[in-house]
Scaffold this motif. Structure first.
Motif, PDB file in Angstrom:
ATOM      1  N   TYR A 188      -2.826  28.362 -60.870  1.00 38.00           N
ATOM      2  CA  TYR A 188      -2.472  28.050 -59.495  1.00 38.00           C
ATOM      3  C   TYR A 188      -3.743  27.936 -58.667  1.00 38.00           C
ATOM      4  N   PHE A 227       0.941  25.006 -57.816  1.00 30.05           N
ATOM      5  CA  PHE A 227       0.973  25.029 -59.276  1.00 30.05           C
ATOM      6  C   PHE A 227       0.115  23.911 -59.848  1.00 30.05           C
ATOM      7  N   LEU A 250      -0.217  28.514 -52.184  1.00 23.49           N
ATOM      8  CA  LEU A 250      -0.298  28.555 -53.644  1.00 23.49           C
ATOM      9  C   LEU A 250       0.345  27.310 -54.232  1.00 23.49           C
ATOM     10  N   GLU A 286       0.936  24.633 -66.785  1.00 27.23           N
ATOM     11  CA  GLU A 286       1.363  25.752 -67.601  1.00 27.23           C
ATOM     12  C   GLU A 286       1.191  25.392 -69.068  1.00 27.23           C
ATOM     13  N   PHE A 340       6.500  29.518 -54.496  1.00 32.14           N
ATOM     14  CA  PHE A 340       6.168  30.617 -53.600  1.00 32.14           C
ATOM     15  C   PHE A 340       6.636  30.372 -52.182  1.00 32.14           C
ATOM     16  N   GLY A 341       6.938  31.466 -51.513  1.00 34.65           N
ATOM     17  CA  GLY A 341       7.096  31.431 -50.071  1.00 34.65           C
ATOM     18  C   GLY A 341       5.715  31.473 -49.429  1.00 34.65           C
ATOM     19  N   THR A 379      10.380  22.309 -64.485  1.00 36.58           N
ATOM     20  CA  THR A 379       9.041  22.732 -64.137  1.00 36.58           C
ATOM     21  C   THR A 379       8.669  24.122 -64.634  1.00 36.58           C
ATOM     22  N   LYS A 418       7.924  26.575 -63.078  1.00 40.54           N
ATOM     23  CA  LYS A 418       6.821  27.108 -62.313  1.00 40.54           C
ATOM     24  C   LYS A 418       7.353  28.054 -61.253  1.00 40.54           C
ATOM     25  N   LEU A 419       6.456  28.915 -60.778  1.00 44.63           N
ATOM     26  CA  LEU A 419       6.790  29.772 -59.651  1.00 44.63           C
ATOM     27  C   LEU A 419       6.718  28.937 -58.377  1.00 44.63           C
TER      28      LEU A 419
END
Lengths: 114, 112
Positions: free
Chosen positions: B35, B45, B43, B48, A104-105, A99, A101-102
Motif C-alpha cells: 500500500y 492498494f 492508503l 497483492e 480503508f476509511g 480485488t 484488497k483492504l
C-alpha cells in the motif's frame, strides 16, 4: 464500489473517558472488517479483526462490533489513556470480490488529553 | 513470532532514479500486499502476491512493479521516480488472501 467512511474525523477527549469511533461501509457483502491504529509516521497496528459471521471482538479495553445489515462497525475504547492518542482506521475486505484488497476509511484522529 | 519487516526504513532518491523496497512477512504467511500512503490520497492498494503469483493490482502506472519469492519475501520496484511518488510504503502479510492483514513499519520514500 465499496466505500468506507469514518466519523468523526477528529476527536479530543479527557483522559478516563469512554469513547466510540464509527465506521460505515456501503456494501454489506464483506469478508471481514479490521480496525487498526497508526501513530504518526509509523505503520499500522492491527487492533481487532471481525469475521463476517461474528458480531463483536474484544481485546483488553477495546471492543469492536459489526452490523453487516446496516453497514456499520463501532470501536469502543474504555477508560481512555493519553497513550491511546493515534489515528484509528477501519478497513473491509469485500466478500468474493475480485480485488481481495483492504478498503480503508479515512480515519479518526484521536487525542486523549491528560 | 517476528512481525513483518521492511527494509530500508528511509530512502531519499532523485527524480528519474529507481528504487527497490523489501518486505519479509510473518513466518508462515503466504500473502503479501503493498500500500502507498500519502497525506492527500490516504492508503491506496498497489498489489497483492500469493504464493509467488500477483493476484491483484491497484490503479498505479506500470512504473510500479513487484514480485514475491518462494520464501514469501516480496519486493516492490518503482522506476523513473517522480516527486509524487514520495510516500510511506506499507507492506502487509496475511496467512491467506482473505485473512486479517498485519502491517510492517513502512518505508518512507522521499523523492527530490
Amino acid at each position: 464500489k465499496q466505500e468506507v467512511t469514518q466519523i468523526p474525523a477528529a476527536l479530543s477527549v479527557p483522559e478516563g473517558e469512554n469513547l466510540v469511533l464509527n465506521c460505515s461501509f456501503t456494501d454489506s457483502a464483506i469478508y471481514n472488517l479490521q480496525w487498526f491504529r497508526q501513530d504518526p509516521g509509523k505503520g499500522l497496528t492491527s487492533l481487532l479483526l471481525i469475521q463476517s459471521s461474528q458480531r463483536e471482538q474484544t481485546s483488553g479495553r477495546l471492543n469492536a462490533s459489526l452490523d453487516k445489515s446496516s453497514g456499520r462497525s463501532t470501536l469502543y475504547i474504555a477508560a481512555s489513556q493519553p497513550g491511546d492518542s493515534a489515528t484509528y482506521l477501519c478497513a473491509v475486505v469485500d466478500y468474493g470480490g475480485a480485488t481481495n484488497k483492504l478498503i480503508f476509511g479515512t480515519g479518526t484522529l484521536l487525542a486523549v488529553q491528560p | 513470532k517476528a512481525g513483518v519487516t521492511q527494509t530500508p526504513r528511509y530512502l531519499i532518491k532523485t527524480r528519474g532514479q529507481q528504487v527497490t523496497l523489501s518486505c519479509s512477512p510473518i513466518s508462515g504467511h503466504r500473502s503479501v500486499s503493498w500500500y502507498q500512503q500519502t497525506p492527500g490520497q490516504g492508503l491506496q492498494f498497489l498489489f497483492e502476491y500469493f504464493s509467488e503469483t500477483q493476484r491483484n493490482k491497484g490503479n498505479f502506472p506500470g512504473r510500479f512493479s513487484g514480485r514475491q519469492f518462494s520464501n514469501s519475501r516480496s519486493e516492490m520496484n518503482v522506476s523513473t521516480l517522480e516527486l509524487g511518488d514520495s510516500a510511506l510504503y506499507l507492506c502487509a502479510s496475511s496467512l491467506e488472501s482473505m485473512g486479517g492483514r498485519y502491517f510492517g513499519p513502512g518505508t518512507r520514500l522521499t523523492v527530490t
